[in-house]
Design a protein around this motif. Structure first.
Motif, PDB file in Angstrom:
ATOM      1  N   MET A   5      -4.505  -4.026   4.530  1.00 41.61           N
ATOM      2  CA  MET A   5      -4.439  -5.155   3.908  1.00 41.61           C
ATOM      3  C   MET A   5      -5.490  -6.104   4.122  1.00 41.61           C
ATOM      4  O   MET A   5      -6.185  -6.646   3.152  1.00 41.61           O
ATOM      5  CB  MET A   5      -3.105  -6.072   4.193  1.00 41.61           C
ATOM      6  CG  MET A   5      -1.785  -5.310   3.985  1.00 41.61           C
ATOM      7  SD  MET A   5      -1.193  -5.811   2.134  1.00 41.61           S
ATOM      8  CE  MET A   5      -0.196  -7.477   2.650  1.00 41.61           C
ATOM      9  N   ALA A   6      -6.066  -6.309   5.432  1.00 47.41           N
ATOM     10  CA  ALA A   6      -7.296  -6.758   5.764  1.00 47.41           C
ATOM     11  C   ALA A   6      -8.417  -6.437   4.837  1.00 47.41           C
ATOM     12  O   ALA A   6      -9.278  -6.879   4.303  1.00 47.41           O
ATOM     13  CB  ALA A   6      -7.591  -6.920   7.233  1.00 47.41           C
ATOM     14  N   TYR A   7      -8.469  -4.801   4.601  1.00 49.36           N
ATOM     15  CA  TYR A   7      -9.565  -4.253   4.084  1.00 49.36           C
ATOM     16  C   TYR A   7      -9.431  -4.479   2.472  1.00 49.36           C
ATOM     17  O   TYR A   7     -10.635  -4.607   1.828  1.00 49.36           O
ATOM     18  CB  TYR A   7      -9.474  -2.869   4.324  1.00 49.36           C
ATOM     19  CG  TYR A   7     -10.141  -2.407   5.697  1.00 49.36           C
ATOM     20  CD1 TYR A   7     -10.132  -3.099   6.648  1.00 49.36           C
ATOM     21  CD2 TYR A   7     -10.634  -1.116   5.790  1.00 49.36           C
ATOM     22  CE1 TYR A   7     -10.699  -2.840   7.918  1.00 49.36           C
ATOM     23  CE2 TYR A   7     -11.189  -0.760   7.003  1.00 49.36           C
ATOM     24  CZ  TYR A   7     -11.510  -1.423   8.040  1.00 49.36           C
ATOM     25  OH  TYR A   7     -11.916  -1.330   9.087  1.00 49.36           O
ATOM     26  N   VAL A   8      -8.278  -4.766   1.987  1.00 49.38           N
ATOM     27  CA  VAL A   8      -8.245  -5.292   0.631  1.00 49.38           C
ATOM     28  C   VAL A   8      -8.790  -6.447   0.418  1.00 49.38           C
ATOM     29  O   VAL A   8      -9.655  -6.697  -0.522  1.00 49.38           O
ATOM     30  CB  VAL A   8      -6.891  -5.160   0.098  1.00 49.38           C
ATOM     31  CG1 VAL A   8      -6.524  -5.715  -1.465  1.00 49.38           C
ATOM     32  CG2 VAL A   8      -6.229  -3.704   0.109  1.00 49.38           C
ATOM     33  N   ALA A   9      -8.478  -7.429   1.238  1.00 42.13           N
ATOM     34  CA  ALA A   9      -9.262  -8.834   1.336  1.00 42.13           C
ATOM     35  C   ALA A   9     -10.759  -8.731   1.303  1.00 42.13           C
ATOM     36  O   ALA A   9     -11.277  -9.610   0.873  1.00 42.13           O
ATOM     37  CB  ALA A   9      -8.376  -9.621   2.596  1.00 42.13           C
ATOM     38  N   ALA A  10     -10.999  -7.854   2.246  1.00 37.93           N
ATOM     39  CA  ALA A  10     -12.461  -7.808   2.483  1.00 37.93           C
ATOM     40  C   ALA A  10     -13.192  -6.983   1.418  1.00 37.93           C
ATOM     41  O   ALA A  10     -14.474  -7.024   1.350  1.00 37.93           O
ATOM     42  CB  ALA A  10     -12.695  -7.186   3.850  1.00 37.93           C
ATOM     43  N   GLY A  11     -12.580  -6.496   0.554  1.00 38.92           N
ATOM     44  CA  GLY A  11     -13.201  -5.796  -0.598  1.00 38.92           C
ATOM     45  C   GLY A  11     -13.467  -4.222  -0.292  1.00 38.92           C
ATOM     46  O   GLY A  11     -14.395  -3.603  -0.977  1.00 38.92           O
ATOM     47  N   ARG A  12     -13.207  -4.049   0.814  1.00 36.75           N
ATOM     48  CA  ARG A  12     -13.076  -2.498   1.242  1.00 36.75           C
ATOM     49  C   ARG A  12     -12.395  -1.410   0.663  1.00 36.75           C
ATOM     50  O   ARG A  12     -12.813  -0.349   0.680  1.00 36.75           O
ATOM     51  CB  ARG A  12     -13.299  -2.312   2.904  1.00 36.75           C
ATOM     52  CG  ARG A  12     -14.196  -3.445   3.397  1.00 36.75           C
ATOM     53  CD  ARG A  12     -14.007  -3.277   4.988  1.00 36.75           C
ATOM     54  NE  ARG A  12     -14.722  -4.310   5.687  1.00 36.75           N
ATOM     55  CZ  ARG A  12     -14.737  -4.598   7.137  1.00 36.75           C
ATOM     56  NH1 ARG A  12     -13.751  -3.914   7.865  1.00 36.75           N
ATOM     57  NH2 ARG A  12     -15.298  -5.289   7.643  1.00 36.75           N
ATOM     58  N   LEU A  13     -11.151  -1.860   0.030  1.00 32.19           N
ATOM     59  CA  LEU A  13     -10.211  -1.254  -0.513  1.00 32.19           C
ATOM     60  C   LEU A  13      -9.943  -1.913  -1.780  1.00 32.19           C
ATOM     61  O   LEU A  13      -9.891  -3.040  -1.902  1.00 32.19           O
ATOM     62  CB  LEU A  13      -8.971  -0.929  -0.082  1.00 32.19           C
ATOM     63  CG  LEU A  13      -9.199  -0.035   1.488  1.00 32.19           C
ATOM     64  CD1 LEU A  13      -7.749  -0.155   2.070  1.00 32.19           C
ATOM     65  CD2 LEU A  13      -9.222   1.269   1.065  1.00 32.19           C
ATOM     66  N   SER A  14      -9.844  -1.284  -2.937  1.00 28.74           N
ATOM     67  CA  SER A  14      -9.107  -2.060  -3.966  1.00 28.74           C
ATOM     68  C   SER A  14      -7.884  -2.286  -4.067  1.00 28.74           C
ATOM     69  O   SER A  14      -7.327  -3.375  -4.738  1.00 28.74           O
ATOM     70  CB  SER A  14      -9.542  -0.993  -5.375  1.00 28.74           C
ATOM     71  OG  SER A  14     -10.805  -0.259  -5.242  1.00 28.74           O
ATOM     72  N   GLY A  15      -7.153  -1.605  -3.295  1.00 28.63           N
ATOM     73  CA  GLY A  15      -5.464  -1.609  -3.410  1.00 28.63           C
ATOM     74  C   GLY A  15      -4.691  -0.959  -2.331  1.00 28.63           C
ATOM     75  O   GLY A  15      -5.555   0.007  -1.767  1.00 28.63           O
ATOM     76  N   PHE A  16      -3.614  -1.319  -2.047  1.00 25.73           N
ATOM     77  CA  PHE A  16      -2.991  -0.684  -0.920  1.00 25.73           C
ATOM     78  C   PHE A  16      -1.438  -0.743  -1.415  1.00 25.73           C
ATOM     79  O   PHE A  16      -0.951  -1.565  -2.050  1.00 25.73           O
ATOM     80  CB  PHE A  16      -2.956  -1.231   0.411  1.00 25.73           C
ATOM     81  CG  PHE A  16      -2.069  -1.139   1.472  1.00 25.73           C
ATOM     82  CD1 PHE A  16      -1.890   0.139   1.905  1.00 25.73           C
ATOM     83  CD2 PHE A  16      -0.987  -1.969   1.819  1.00 25.73           C
ATOM     84  CE1 PHE A  16      -1.048   0.545   2.968  1.00 25.73           C
ATOM     85  CE2 PHE A  16       0.011  -1.721   2.851  1.00 25.73           C
ATOM     86  CZ  PHE A  16       0.161  -0.441   3.354  1.00 25.73           C
ATOM     87  N   TRP A  17      -0.697   0.186  -1.076  1.00 25.97           N
ATOM     88  CA  TRP A  17       0.801   0.179  -1.413  1.00 25.97           C
ATOM     89  C   TRP A  17       1.471   1.088  -0.292  1.00 25.97           C
ATOM     90  O   TRP A  17       0.932   1.962   0.252  1.00 25.97           O
ATOM     91  CB  TRP A  17       1.302   0.705  -2.685  1.00 25.97           C
ATOM     92  CG  TRP A  17       1.663   2.336  -2.668  1.00 25.97           C
ATOM     93  CD1 TRP A  17       2.577   2.959  -2.836  1.00 25.97           C
ATOM     94  CD2 TRP A  17       0.622   3.240  -2.999  1.00 25.97           C
ATOM     95  NE1 TRP A  17       2.602   4.282  -2.703  1.00 25.97           N
ATOM     96  CE2 TRP A  17       1.307   4.356  -2.901  1.00 25.97           C
ATOM     97  CE3 TRP A  17      -1.009   3.548  -2.963  1.00 25.97           C
ATOM     98  CZ2 TRP A  17       0.300   5.764  -2.823  1.00 25.97           C
ATOM     99  CZ3 TRP A  17      -1.771   4.703  -3.102  1.00 25.97           C
ATOM    100  CH2 TRP A  17      -0.901   5.811  -3.100  1.00 25.97           C
ATOM    101  N   GLU A  18       2.650   0.774   0.032  1.00 22.34           N
ATOM    102  CA  GLU A  18       3.589   1.562   0.815  1.00 22.34           C
ATOM    103  C   GLU A  18       5.048   0.916   0.791  1.00 22.34           C
ATOM    104  O   GLU A  18       5.355  -0.275   0.460  1.00 22.34           O
ATOM    105  CB  GLU A  18       3.098   1.415   2.546  1.00 22.34           C
ATOM    106  CG  GLU A  18       3.985   2.360   3.190  1.00 22.34           C
ATOM    107  CD  GLU A  18       3.283   2.406   4.678  1.00 22.34           C
ATOM    108  OE1 GLU A  18       4.089   2.705   5.550  1.00 22.34           O
ATOM    109  OE2 GLU A  18       1.962   2.053   4.786  1.00 22.34           O
TER     110      GLU A  18
END
Length: 284
Positions: free
Chosen positions: A212-225
């Motif tokens: 989630m932190a990486y989504v916030a930082a722009g390192r990931l476009s999205g996350f689900w689980e």
């Protein structure tokens, strides 16, 4: 921990500095225990682990919080019996608290046990059910992610912004493999099968809070689980929204502390992302 003095947003009641201090102290102690834990127990399944380090870190955080805010409520992973029903009961018992600290002392215990350097301390503060402070600390990289409601989100003292990808095709997503083999894991695998052909790639590194932190930082476009708990998601949810992203459940409903099946994104891809998850959920 070098970031503490770099954070430009400090709450009037000193909530955020306390959260930062707790995460820093716990994270530094956890790092010293890497490779030297002495006990390992199974919780809900063979993939759901706990060590004496998890328990010690949670006790440290709880004691620090209660020193500053003795009347606040506290919900920590290690104080709850294993399994989704127990997690739901624990949240229900404190959800009406005026101030509730929601803590995962080591998000990524399996990684910690194996010496894989991707785990974090996750600390959130909710006011009447709404997350107002979120801190995720990665002790191995000495990266502090912090957000306050309405004041933005920061890493290493720099403002974070979710990524700009506009389509699933251009997106890098992340997911996890849930400990629940009966519902959450099969549902996650359906989503994985549906999304892999449609995105740039997918990662699974083993810490929902850091994803989630990486989504916030722009390192990931999205996350689900699927099948997560309030302590996995609370801090990260604020990081994402304060960085311009979106957090919902897997059907697109607004995030709250009771959400277990999460979808977080940069916002641009969110509708298409959730549509694919919903189609996958409905597949046989």
């Amino acid at each position: 921990m070098n970031d503490q003095n770099d954070i430009p947003t400090i709450g009037g009641k000193s909530f955020t500095p306390v959260a930062i201090n707790c995460a820093a102290k716990a994270g530094e102690w956890i790092k010293t225990k890497l490779g030297s834990h002495t006990s390992l127990s199974l919780k809900y399944s063979a993939q759901d682990l706990v060590t004496e380090v998890d328990k010690g870190a949670e006790m440290m955080i709880r004691n620090l919080v209660q020193t500053h805010f003795p009347h606040h409520s506290f919900l920590g992973e290690e104080g709850v019996q294993p399994g989704p029903e127990a997690s739901d009961r624990a949240l229900q018992s404190v959800k009406d608290a005026e101030y509730l600290w929601v803590v995962d002392p080591i998000d990524g215990t399996t990684n910690f046990v194996h010496g894989f350097p991707f785990f974090s301390v996750s600390i959130a503060l909710a006011h009447k059910g709404e997350v107002i402070v979120g801190v995720v600390y990665d002790p191995m990289r000495d990266e502090l992610f912090v957000a306050e409601k309405g004041k933005g989100a920061y890493v290493r003292g720099r403002r974070m912004e979710a990524s700009g990808e506009q389509t699933l095709r251009d997106s890098l997503l992340a997911t996890g493999f849930p400990a629940d083999p009966n519902y959450a894991l099969p549902m996650n695998m359906k989503g994985l099968q549906a999304l892999v052909p449609q995105v740039r790639n997918i990662r699974s590194s083993g810490s929902a809070a850091l994803h989630m932190a990486y989504v916030a930082a722009g390192r990931l476009s999205g996350f689900w689980e699927y099948g997560l708990n309030s302590w996995d998601l609370a801090a990260g949810s604020l990081l994402v929204t304060e960085s311009g992203g979106r957090v919902t459940d897997s059907k697109g409903n607004p995030y709250n502390l009771g959400v277990r099946n999460v979808a977080a994104s940069n916002g641009h891809i969110h509708d298409a992302f959730v549509d694919e998850l919903m189609k996958a959920e409905g597949s046989s």
